[in-house]
Design a protein around this motif. Structure first.
Motif, short mmCIF file in Angstrom:
data_model
loop_
_atom_site.label_atom_id
_atom_site.label_comp_id
_atom_site.label_asym_id
_atom_site.label_seq_id
_atom_site.Cartn_x
_atom_site.Cartn_y
_atom_site.Cartn_z
N PHE A 1 0.81 -1.21 0.00
CA PHE A 1 0.00 0.00 0.00
C PHE A 1 0.85 1.26 0.00
CE2 PHE A 1 -3.41 -2.96 1.19
CZ PHE A 1 -4.35 -2.57 0.26
N GLY B 1 -6.68 4.78 4.28
CA GLY B 1 -6.00 5.05 3.01
C GLY B 1 -5.70 6.52 2.83
N THR B 2 -6.09 7.07 1.70
CA THR B 2 -5.80 8.48 1.39
C THR B 2 -6.85 9.45 1.94
OG1 THR B 2 -6.84 8.21 -0.79
CG2 THR B 2 -4.46 7.90 -0.67
N GLN C 1 -13.62 8.35 -5.23
CA GLN C 1 -14.00 7.68 -3.99
C GLN C 1 -14.92 8.55 -3.14
OE1 GLN C 1 -10.04 6.82 -2.48
NE2 GLN C 1 -10.36 4.65 -2.84
N PHE D 1 -7.57 8.35 -7.35
CA PHE D 1 -9.00 8.02 -7.30
C PHE D 1 -9.72 8.70 -6.13
CE2 PHE D 1 -6.78 4.57 -9.45
CZ PHE D 1 -7.54 4.46 -10.61
N TYR D 2 -9.04 9.60 -5.45
CA TYR D 2 -9.56 10.26 -4.25
C TYR D 2 -10.93 10.91 -4.49
CZ TYR D 2 -9.60 13.63 -0.35
OH TYR D 2 -9.93 14.39 0.74
N MET E 1 0.19 6.53 2.34
CA MET E 1 -1.25 6.77 2.16
C MET E 1 -1.68 7.94 3.05
SD MET E 1 -3.06 4.63 0.13
CE MET E 1 -3.15 2.96 -0.48
N ILE F 1 1.79 1.75 -3.73
CA ILE F 1 0.74 2.16 -4.67
C ILE F 1 0.01 3.43 -4.22
CG2 ILE F 1 0.37 -0.21 -5.48
CD1 ILE F 1 -2.26 -0.20 -3.82
N ALA F 2 0.52 4.08 -3.18
CA ALA F 2 -0.19 5.22 -2.60
C ALA F 2 -0.48 6.32 -3.62
CB ALA F 2 0.61 5.79 -1.42
N TYR G 1 -3.19 5.19 -5.97
CA TYR G 1 -4.45 5.15 -5.21
C TYR G 1 -5.00 6.55 -5.02
CZ TYR G 1 -7.59 2.79 -1.92
OH TYR G 1 -8.69 2.25 -1.29
#
Length: 200
Positions: free
Chosen positions: A10, A53-54, A24, A20-21, A77, A13-14, A17
């Motif tokens: 994680f 996560g983020t 999401q 897509f904030y 993240m 890939i932060a 990821y």
């Protein structure tokens, strides 16, 4: 996948990821509206987001006037979450729920884990449920997959080699081993809010 390997993944890939904030956030807003008749998240003053996560879900709840704390073991993240101007009022803490959280018993009105449980093994899920129950006064929400899986998800989860397939078969019964009451609210064809009673 072990705890350390999962955190490494994680962290790596932060940045991807983080792209897509906003998507999401829109989806979390939609889902909260869908489940409002069953559980209005706005009734809670304090909410813990496990595996935040983020910070997209934290941001959505914060915008609703909820005091939010997000925890995640992946530092990168959390760094993305903290860098968002709209998240300055949110408390983000680096912590792994499987190792215990740095909060007193019943510190939060509610806690939520979004798409966390299916990536864990059964014993890890039990630890997570117990720890979420410990720090929560009212409702524990497990926001995750149900049995109606898609082919793409099936392939991805098979490649990842996690416990997804066992989770979707036994999600509710596993939760009932820890919580006195569990209510499943389908928010999409393949996704469910499992609303669990934290009080004994």
């Amino acid at each position: 996948m072990g705890k350390r390997n999962s955190t490494v993944l994680f962290n790596s890939i932060a940045k991807i990821y983080g792209l897509f904030y906003e998507i999401q956030k829109r989806r979390f807003n939609q889902v909260i509206e869908i489940v409002k008749k069953e559980l209005d998240i706005k009734q809670f003053k304090t909410v813990l987001d496990v595996g935040c996560g983020t910070g997209a879900l934290c941001s959505v709840m914060n915008n609703m006037g909820i005091s939010v704390t997000g925890v995640d073991p992946a530092e990168k993240m959390l760094n993305i979450a903290k860098d968002k101007p709209e998240n300055k009022e949110i408390v983000f803490t680096q912590a792994n729920i499987l190792e215990g959280l740095p909060f007193e018993d019943k510190s939060f009105d509610a806690s939520i884990a979004s798409y966390v449980a299916h990536g864990m093994g059964k014993e890890e899920r039990k630890l997570m449920y117990a720890e979420m129950k410990r720090v929560t006064r009212s409702k524990v929400i497990i926001y995750d997959y149900n049995e109606n899986r898609s082919l793409v998800t099936t392939i991805i989860e098979w490649l990842e080699g996690g416990d997804y397939f066992n989770f979707i078969k036994h999600a509710e019964s596993e939760m009932r081993e820890c919580f006195s009451d569990v209510k499943a609210v389908h928010v999409d064809v393949r996704v469910t809010w499992y609303i669990c009673e934290a009080e004994d």
